[in-house]
Write a protein that holds these residues in place. Structure first.
Motif, PDB file in Angstrom:
ATOM      1  N   THR A  73       0.857  -1.186   0.000  1.00  0.00           N
ATOM      2  CA  THR A  73       0.000   0.000   0.000  1.00  0.00           C
ATOM      3  C   THR A  73       0.892   1.234   0.000  1.00  0.00           C
ATOM      4  O   THR A  73       1.981   1.244   0.577  1.00  0.00           O
ATOM      5  CB  THR A  73      -0.966   0.039   1.202  1.00  0.00           C
ATOM      6  OG1 THR A  73      -0.227   0.165   2.404  1.00  0.00           O
ATOM      7  CG2 THR A  73      -1.845  -1.196   1.244  1.00  0.00           C
ATOM      8  N   LEU A  74       0.404   2.270  -0.668  1.00  0.00           N
ATOM      9  CA  LEU A  74       1.139   3.527  -0.819  1.00  0.00           C
ATOM     10  C   LEU A  74       0.219   4.685  -0.490  1.00  0.00           C
ATOM     11  O   LEU A  74      -1.006   4.556  -0.599  1.00  0.00           O
ATOM     12  CB  LEU A  74       1.584   3.726  -2.275  1.00  0.00           C
ATOM     13  CG  LEU A  74       2.197   2.578  -3.029  1.00  0.00           C
ATOM     14  CD1 LEU A  74       2.275   2.908  -4.506  1.00  0.00           C
ATOM     15  CD2 LEU A  74       3.571   2.303  -2.480  1.00  0.00           C
ATOM     16  N   MET A 112       6.922   1.495  -7.780  1.00  0.00           N
ATOM     17  CA  MET A 112       7.790   2.493  -8.413  1.00  0.00           C
ATOM     18  C   MET A 112       7.196   2.984  -9.731  1.00  0.00           C
ATOM     19  O   MET A 112       7.235   4.184 -10.027  1.00  0.00           O
ATOM     20  CB  MET A 112       9.192   1.909  -8.634  1.00  0.00           C
ATOM     21  CG  MET A 112       9.974   1.672  -7.350  1.00  0.00           C
ATOM     22  SD  MET A 112      10.337   3.174  -6.429  1.00  0.00           S
ATOM     23  CE  MET A 112      11.499   3.961  -7.533  1.00  0.00           C
ATOM     24  N   ALA A 113       6.644   2.074 -10.514  1.00  0.00           N
ATOM     25  CA  ALA A 113       6.012   2.472 -11.781  1.00  0.00           C
ATOM     26  C   ALA A 113       4.801   3.371 -11.512  1.00  0.00           C
ATOM     27  O   ALA A 113       4.586   4.365 -12.213  1.00  0.00           O
ATOM     28  CB  ALA A 113       5.599   1.228 -12.569  1.00  0.00           C
ATOM     29  N   PHE A 114       4.015   3.032 -10.509  1.00  0.00           N
ATOM     30  CA  PHE A 114       2.856   3.842 -10.145  1.00  0.00           C
ATOM     31  C   PHE A 114       3.316   5.225  -9.681  1.00  0.00           C
ATOM     32  O   PHE A 114       2.744   6.253 -10.074  1.00  0.00           O
ATOM     33  CB  PHE A 114       2.049   3.139  -9.051  1.00  0.00           C
ATOM     34  CG  PHE A 114       0.824   3.891  -8.629  1.00  0.00           C
ATOM     35  CD1 PHE A 114      -0.345   3.824  -9.370  1.00  0.00           C
ATOM     36  CD2 PHE A 114       0.836   4.661  -7.481  1.00  0.00           C
ATOM     37  CE1 PHE A 114      -1.480   4.517  -8.983  1.00  0.00           C
ATOM     38  CE2 PHE A 114      -0.293   5.357  -7.079  1.00  0.00           C
ATOM     39  CZ  PHE A 114      -1.457   5.294  -7.832  1.00  0.00           C
ATOM     40  N   ALA A 115       4.367   5.275  -8.862  1.00  0.00           N
ATOM     41  CA  ALA A 115       4.893   6.545  -8.365  1.00  0.00           C
ATOM     42  C   ALA A 115       5.348   7.428  -9.537  1.00  0.00           C
ATOM     43  O   ALA A 115       5.057   8.630  -9.561  1.00  0.00           O
ATOM     44  CB  ALA A 115       6.046   6.295  -7.395  1.00  0.00           C
ATOM     45  N   ALA A 116       6.031   6.841 -10.490  1.00  0.00           N
ATOM     46  CA  ALA A 116       6.489   7.597 -11.658  1.00  0.00           C
ATOM     47  C   ALA A 116       5.295   8.137 -12.447  1.00  0.00           C
ATOM     48  O   ALA A 116       5.296   9.302 -12.866  1.00  0.00           O
ATOM     49  CB  ALA A 116       7.364   6.713 -12.546  1.00  0.00           C
ATOM     50  N   LYS A 117       4.287   7.321 -12.622  1.00  0.00           N
ATOM     51  CA  LYS A 117       3.085   7.739 -13.353  1.00  0.00           C
ATOM     52  C   LYS A 117       2.367   8.887 -12.638  1.00  0.00           C
ATOM     53  O   LYS A 117       1.794   9.769 -13.284  1.00  0.00           O
ATOM     54  CB  LYS A 117       2.145   6.548 -13.515  1.00  0.00           C
ATOM     55  CG  LYS A 117       0.953   6.807 -14.380  1.00  0.00           C
ATOM     56  CD  LYS A 117       0.126   5.548 -14.559  1.00  0.00           C
ATOM     57  CE  LYS A 117      -1.123   5.845 -15.340  1.00  0.00           C
ATOM     58  NZ  LYS A 117      -1.985   4.665 -15.465  1.00  0.00           N
ATOM     59  N   GLN A 118       2.421   8.887 -11.297  1.00  0.00           N
ATOM     60  CA  GLN A 118       1.786   9.945 -10.514  1.00  0.00           C
ATOM     61  C   GLN A 118       2.610  11.236 -10.512  1.00  0.00           C
ATOM     62  O   GLN A 118       2.146  12.267 -10.051  1.00  0.00           O
ATOM     63  CB  GLN A 118       1.586   9.482  -9.064  1.00  0.00           C
ATOM     64  CG  GLN A 118       0.675   8.291  -8.889  1.00  0.00           C
ATOM     65  CD  GLN A 118      -0.728   8.582  -9.377  1.00  0.00           C
ATOM     66  OE1 GLN A 118      -1.350   9.553  -8.978  1.00  0.00           O
ATOM     67  NE2 GLN A 118      -1.231   7.740 -10.254  1.00  0.00           N
TER      68      GLN A 118
END
Length: 156
Positions: A73-74, A112-118
């Protein structure tokens, strides 16, 4: 058993709150074995559903052969020291029988991919006490995280 090719990671939604809560509860009980009553009083499934629906947290499941074998979870944060908006790993849990099989890495890669997309500038994590859980810090350092000191808390 080496599973990396058979692991998939998918985003969880509010409809998955019970499973998110179940896996996070397992993590919390591993960290604090005597916390069962406190966790029951917290109503983790309702909290998970509300926070996922309001996008206060984001959750991802690791699946193997249709079985949930992990969760991460993030949540979104912001600070001047971080250069703006960034993400933080709130919880990461891998079912004991699936540890050391790259499940944690797959979850972290998705985070990490989700963070980059955000558009987040970084991803941070608070690890459990090193003396009791040395493998947690070793895992994060092996995956590119840098130890910047311990985190403290005070309940309001």
């Amino acid at each position: 058993m080496n599973l990396p090719d058979g692991i998939s990671v998918i985003q969880a939604g509010p409809e998955d709150a019970h499973e998110v809560a179940r896996l996070v509860r397992a993590l919390l009980l591993e960290l604090e074995p005597g916390a069962d009553a406190e966790l029951s009083a917290m109503n983790l499934p309702k909290q998970a559903k509300d926070m996922l629906a309001d996008q206060l947290i984001y959750a991802f499941f690791a699946l193997y052969a249709g079985e949930l074998v992990g969760v991460i979870t993030l949540h979104r944060c912001a600070a001047l020291y971080a250069g703006g908006v960034f993400g933080e790993v709130s919880e990461r849990y891998v079912v004991p029988g699936y540890r050391s099989m790259k499940v944690g890495e797959r979850l972290l890669d998705k985070a990490m991919a989700f963070a980059a997309k955000q558009g987040w500038q970084r991803l941070e994590v608070g690890a459990p006490p090193l003396a009791e859980f040395p493998r947690a810090q070793q895992f994060y350092e092996a995956n590119g995280f840098i130890c910047t000191g311990q985190r403290l808390r005070r309940l309001v």
